[in-house]
Design an enzyme around this catalytic site. Structure first.
Site, short mmCIF file in Angstrom:
data_model
loop_
_atom_site.label_atom_id
_atom_site.label_comp_id
_atom_site.label_asym_id
_atom_site.label_seq_id
_atom_site.Cartn_x
_atom_site.Cartn_y
_atom_site.Cartn_z
N ASP A 1 0.85 -1.20 0.00
CA ASP A 1 0.00 0.00 0.00
C ASP A 1 0.89 1.25 0.00
O ASP A 1 0.86 2.02 0.95
CB ASP A 1 -0.95 -0.01 1.22
CG ASP A 1 -0.22 -0.08 2.56
OD1 ASP A 1 0.96 -0.52 2.60
OD2 ASP A 1 -0.82 0.32 3.57
N HIS B 1 9.77 -0.63 8.94
CA HIS B 1 8.77 -1.71 8.91
C HIS B 1 8.84 -2.59 7.64
O HIS B 1 9.16 -3.76 7.72
CB HIS B 1 7.36 -1.12 9.00
CG HIS B 1 7.17 -0.16 10.12
ND1 HIS B 1 7.24 -0.53 11.44
CD2 HIS B 1 6.90 1.17 10.13
CE1 HIS B 1 7.02 0.53 12.21
NE2 HIS B 1 6.82 1.56 11.44
#
Ligand code: BDR
Ligand code: CA
Length: 303
Positions: A8, A237
């Site tokens: 995303d 991340h």
């Protein structure tokens, strides 16, 4: 290693994708896009831009724009900026997405490369759950799933309990955690311990004139978000997830069944469970070593 990143994009997604593109051990077979940091449409646009920027000729298949069960969620503009790339709003993408949707694409490619494909979901798990619903053999056709999400023994980052990707589609995550696929969870337990600060993005800009300045420009918004929360850098991340996939010994893991809490105040939390398949959860890491290894492929990409 044959890999698909389900993404995303998103600032750290962009870092992960450009890292994967630069890594000699990763053969990217495509990107699939999902809502989360941005809408699925914007995610596809951003993914197409990243593919072109990296000089890749790979498909981008657009996926789901809302969670499996819950209602639509608002994109995380406050974290990743209005278009997902911080203050960089002028990106163009000449390519076009695949006609096939993400779930069908994943099912087909996993079948085609049975036992070889490593899937790296770094957004909400919706497309992966859809692929599992579409093809009962999807999980076993994969070599494994290495995903960014969850927080086992540390607080969340969107609520005190929940990490963003898990929070945005707990039902999809739970379905995947129950699937029996070979799963490694790369959650906040490790990703929030490897922080990049402004000096690290200076380094990136210096060592990689092709992509470094672009990543540095978008990082300013991301770093400001983290600074406002009292964190001295942004968590690595999504890049750490791709790194953990291609370097299986990079992190320390524990083995436990895990479930996603589906609703209530703790909705989106990930916690130890019983009576379901065991997965591996990353709990140990060496931040300085990881940062060096993150820079390594970027040092080798010609300008
Ligand atoms: C995750 O949430 C998104 O904001 C990031 O791209 C990452 O995948 C971190 O919690
Ligand atoms: Ca992401």
């Amino acid at each position: 290693m044959k890999m698909i990143i389900d993404t995303d994009p998103g600032i750290d997604d962009a870092m992960a994708i450009l890292y994967a593109a630069a890594h000699p051990g990763i053969e990217l077979l495509g990107l699939t896009t999902v809502f989360g940091n941005v809408t699925a449409r914007q995610a596809t646009r951003n993914a197409l831009h990243l593919v072109e920027r990296a000089g890749l000729d790979i498909p981008v298949a657009q996926g789901e724009n809302k969670p499996l069960v819950n209602g639509p969620i608002e994109p995380s503009h406050h974290v990743h900026g209005p278009d997902g790339f911080g203050e960089v709003t002028s990106i163009d993408a000449r390519g076009t997405k695949e006609e096939e949707g993400a779930a069908a694409f994943l099912v087909r490619i996993a079948r085609q490369h049975r036992g070889e494909l490593v899937l790296c979901p770094v957004g909400p798990m919706t497309n992966i759950a859809k692929a599992m619903l579409l093809d009962p053999e999807f999980a076993e056709n994969l070599a494994g799933i290495v995903f960014m999400g969850g927080a086992l023994d540390v607080p969340g980052n969107v609520t005190p309990h929940a990490e963003a990707n898990a929070y945005h589609d707990p039902h999809a995550l739970d379905l995947v955690l129950k699937s029996g696929a070979a799963i490694r969870m790369i959650g906040l337990d490790v990703t929030n311990r490897v922080l990049l600060d402004a000096a690290d993005f200076d380094t990136l800009a210096q060592i990689n004139p092709a992509h470094g300045p672009f990543l540095q420009e978008m990082s300013r918004f991301y770093l400001a978000f983290y600074a406002a929360r009292g964190q001295a850098g942004c968590g690595l991340h999504d890049p750490l997830t791709v790194m953990a996939a291609v370097m299986p010994d990079l992190l320390g893991f524990i083995r436990t069944p895990v479930e996603a809490v589906l609703e209530g105040a703790e909705g989106g939390a990930t916690r130890r469970a019983t009576h379901r398949p065991t997965i591996e959860v990353a709990t140990a890491c060496e931040p300085e070593l990881i940062k060096e290894l993150f820079f390594a492929p970027f040092r080798c990409v010609p300008a």
